[in-house]
Write a protein that holds these residues in place. Structure first.
Motif, PDB file in Angstrom:
ATOM      1  N   LEU A 498       0.869  -1.183   0.000  1.00 57.44           N
ATOM      2  CA  LEU A 498       0.000   0.000   0.000  1.00 57.44           C
ATOM      3  C   LEU A 498       0.902   1.228   0.000  1.00 57.44           C
ATOM      4  CD1 LEU A 498      -2.648   1.608   0.395  1.00 57.44           C
ATOM      5  CD2 LEU A 498      -2.440   1.179   2.855  1.00 57.44           C
ATOM      6  N   MET A 511      -3.232   2.240  -5.648  1.00 54.65           N
ATOM      7  CA  MET A 511      -3.342   0.783  -5.493  1.00 54.65           C
ATOM      8  C   MET A 511      -3.348   0.087  -6.846  1.00 54.65           C
ATOM      9  SD  MET A 511      -3.068  -0.190  -2.436  1.00 54.65           S
ATOM     10  CE  MET A 511      -3.338  -1.905  -2.866  1.00 54.65           C
ATOM     11  N   ARG A 561      -9.250  -2.047  -0.722  1.00 53.58           N
ATOM     12  CA  ARG A 561      -8.198  -1.505  -1.584  1.00 53.58           C
ATOM     13  C   ARG A 561      -8.152  -2.235  -2.928  1.00 53.58           C
ATOM     14  NH1 ARG A 561      -8.625   1.194   2.244  1.00 53.58           N
ATOM     15  NH2 ARG A 561     -10.075   2.001   0.693  1.00 53.58           N
TER      16      ARG A 561
END
Length: 716
Positions: A498, A511, A561
């Motif tokens: 990340l 991402m 994400r």
């Protein structure tokens, strides 16, 4: 409540039967017992004066929406309550938002400043009247008054109803003091006015809720099932998420890019009068700046909203406890909470938990609520919001102080998230030394188990955006085995870096670059990233350098994400201006292709060891993008793949644990496509599926799980 009743045996039996089978509109009978006593010679009906500090249990009630009887009076020119914006009775009106302390008597509420006139006193004291002992009872002669002000705080002369309505029709923005705080209102069919509200409030894309004049108006703009109508018309009167009808005059800026619309009906007389005289559909959104608390004071509203609102519709009844609107939907035959607040708080959740010491659970940092666990009852706070601003932390402390008084809770144990940097964690440690840290996803699992009355271990399919893991990574795509006492992590989404921490969560393309770099390799991944995101300029090169040098990277297994990454790859969301924006956009795209189950095959994926690996899917999506496959098809196949991957991982976990109960928790379960498919497929295979129906699956319900875990651990 204790009732002493005397009479003939048959009449007493009929009296008891009537109470149990046909209780008043707002009555909830959780348990009852009767006892025969010697006659006392009662000749009349009395309600004895409340005794402050008595041991008898008294519970504060949630605020209740306008009832049909009061509505009828407000619209009747012959009635003394005609057009009175604070009309109420025992079946409706303010409760929680005006209470200082218990017992619930007028002197302990914001109505103490308004002595009853002779007419209201007569109704209040008459056992046969529906306003008998209605503490907020009022009329034009003795109650609060509404005032219309310009944005400098000066009164606007004239009929406030007609003037406010005319301002809305002209496209003005109106700040309205309601039940639990101020709202910002504007004509929902005037796109220029709605766009103006977005600019002034600094809210570029997050959907606005609307308030409709009546159910017929809602049906003009949305499809409404019988169950959804029941939610709209019920005593809580929450915002209900509904599917929009196409080709209406709703302003596109109200809910840009979404097929759903959050709708509520007028739940106070003031709202009713405004909607009767003004546009039949108005935006009604919380009046706050950025992530600050909902404004409840007139002076603060005039100060902070002077550059937003053109006029202020206010009144002189104090809002004691701020309380934002609740948000719900009807999913799989049950109420599905997005936000539990007005109309539900401070009603207790009845739990099947072992008795133990009182517990305070501080909740999470986003969508915060806290929870007070007393005996087998859990009292969740109203929606507090994002705890980062110091003003919100002050609102948290104020709400805690008030709710502790209202439910007479004296916590011996304090629960908080394990994340050392959370504001909620710091607040918890400020309050006491007996603090129990609870892992974020364990709390999600426990929350779902607690509201479903599950005391034995179960599997937990816990999917969200961010949770501090035991290994220091950011978790968010987990299959757990656990109970209140402990948990094991059986499967998780494979870690990817990340970049940028919180910035990575705000910018989905970060991402996307990470997933391309991780699964296509540094060379091909860099080329692909530059092809897709060259417009990001120097920021893209910084992210690529971070990945290349392994600088300031945190591994994450977050499913939220992954949604971000795929939404950015598809070019439909490069920035999250509100929580979950990319995921919402991706779900909307999938719906445009007929949904995930409209015959679209899943992409490939792998289950290796304890990992769910989406790498093959990412490669296939990149290939589809190069081939020019339409984005809705990619989005639909992405949802189909996630459902299949999660299902297969659960089946493997069940095969070696022998467990057949699965709890679904975490914010990802607001996704209706995943929720419905996973629930259906698990049930088809004989699993018992536990879903949230009393608290939100997102972090708004987290504090309930923290409290259950902390009591189990802290008193064990």
């Amino acid at each position: 409540m204790c009732i002493d009743a005397e009479g003939e045996a048959e009449r007493l039996e009929s009296f008891i039967r009537e109470i149990l089978t046909r209780p008043p509109r707002l009555a909830r009978i959780s348990a009852w017992q009767q006892e025969e006593l010697p006659p006392k010679g009662w000749l009349d009906f009395k309600i004895k004066t409340s005794i402050a500090g008595s041991e008898q249990k008294v519970v504060a009630s949630p605020d209740v929406a306008l009832c049909p009887d009061c509505r009828r009076e407000i619209l009747d020119p012959a009635d003394r309550h005609y057009r009175y914006p604070f009309t109420n009775c025992t079946s409706c009106g303010p409760r929680f938002t005006i209470i200082y302390t218990l017992p619930y008597d007028r002197v302990r509420t914001a109505m103490a400043l308004f002595p009853l006139c002779s007419d209201c006193a007569a109704e209040y004291g008459n056992p046969a009247d529906r306003r008998f002992h209605a503490q907020p009872v009022a009329c034009p002669s003795c109650g609060p008054r509404a005032t219309l002000l310009d944005n400098k705080g000066q009164p606007v002369a004239g009929d406030w109803v007609e003037l406010a309505a005319s301002f809305l029709r002209r496209g003005c923005i109106l700040a309205v003091k309601g039940l639990g705080g101020f709202h910002l209102a504007v004509d929902a069919t005037n796109n220029e006015a709605v766009a103006n509200l977005r600019r002034r409030k600094g809210r570029p894309a997050k959907p606005f809720a609307v308030m409709a004049r009546d159910l017929a108006t809602v049906q003009k703009y949305c499809y409404v099932s019988q169950e959804e109508a029941g939610l709209l018309l019920g005593p809580a009167a929450p915002i209900v998420l509904l599917r929009r009808r196409p080709h209406t005059d709703l302003a596109p800026e109200v809910a840009p890019g979404l097929r759903s619309l959050g709708v509520m009906l007028p739940y106070t007389p003031l709202h009713l009068l405004l909607l009767q005289a003004g546009p039949p559909l108005i935006v009604m959104t919380s009046a706050n700046i950025s992530d600050l608390p909902l404004i409840k004071e007139e002076a603060k509203a005039l100060q902070e909203l002077a550059g937003v609102a053109d006029y202020f519709l206010s009144h002189n009844r104090e809002i004691v406890n701020r309380c934002d609107d609740s948000v719900v939907a009807w999913r799989l035959g049950e109420t599905h909470f997005y936000r539990r607040s007005r109309g539900f708080v401070p009603a207790a959740l009845q739990l099947d938990l072992p008795d133990g010491p009182d517990v305070l659970a501080a909740g999470s940092d986003l969508k915060n609520t806290f929870c007070l666990l007393k005996g087998r009852e859990a009292f969740l706070s109203q929606h507090i919001g994002d705890l980062a601003p110091v003003e919100t932390q002050a609102a948290w402390r104020e709400a805690l102080e008030r709710l502790q008084v209202l439910c007479d809770c004296r916590p011996e144990i304090i629960a908080c998230d394990l994340h050392p940097g959370y504001y909620s964690t710091r607040l918890a440690h400020e309050l006491g030394s007996n603090v129990v840290g609870v892992q974020h996803h364990h709390a999600h699992l426990a929350s779902c188990l607690a509201e479903n009355g599950v005391t034995s271990p179960a599997l937990g399919l816990i999917c969200d955006g961010t949770g501090y893991g035991l290994d220091g990574a950011v978790w968010g795509g987990e299959i757990l085995l656990g109970s209140y006492k402990s948990f094991q992590r059986l499967y998780h989404l494979r870690y990817v870096p990340l970049p940028g921490g919180d910035q990575g969560a705000r910018h989905p393309w970060y991402m996307a670059v990470s997933y391309l770099y991780h699964y296509l390799g540094s060379g091909a991944g860099t080329t692909a990233a530059r092809e897709l995101f060259d417009r990001q300029g120097p920021a893209l090169e910084i992210v690529l350098q971070m990945l290349n040098r392994n600088f300031q990277l945190v591994p994450t297994s977050s499913l939220g994400r992954l949604f971000d990454a795929v939404a950015a790859l598809c070019g439909i969301c490069l920035e999250n201006t509100y929580d979950g924006q990319a995921a919402c956009a991706l779900e909307e795209a999938a719906l445009a292709a007929g949904g995930a189950w409209a015959g679209w095959p899943p992409y490939p994926f792998d289950l290796t060891g304890a990992e769910m690996d989406p790498g093959a899917m990412i490669k296939a999506i990149w290939q589809d993008l190069q081939k020019g496959v339409e984005v809705p098809v990619i989005a639909a196949r992405f949802h189909r793949t996630l459902a299949e991957m999660l299902l297969q991982a659960v089946l493997r976990a069940a095969s070696f644990t022998g467990l057949r109960g699965v709890a679904l928790s975490g914010g990802v379960w607001h996704n209706s496509l995943l929720l419905e498919e996973i629930s259906r497929e698990l049930a088809k295979r004989g699993f018992t599926v536990y879903r949230h129906r009393l608290v939100p699956p997102n972090d708004g319900g987290l504090s309930l799980g923290q409290a259950a875990v902390a009591r189990e651990i802290g008193s064990g």
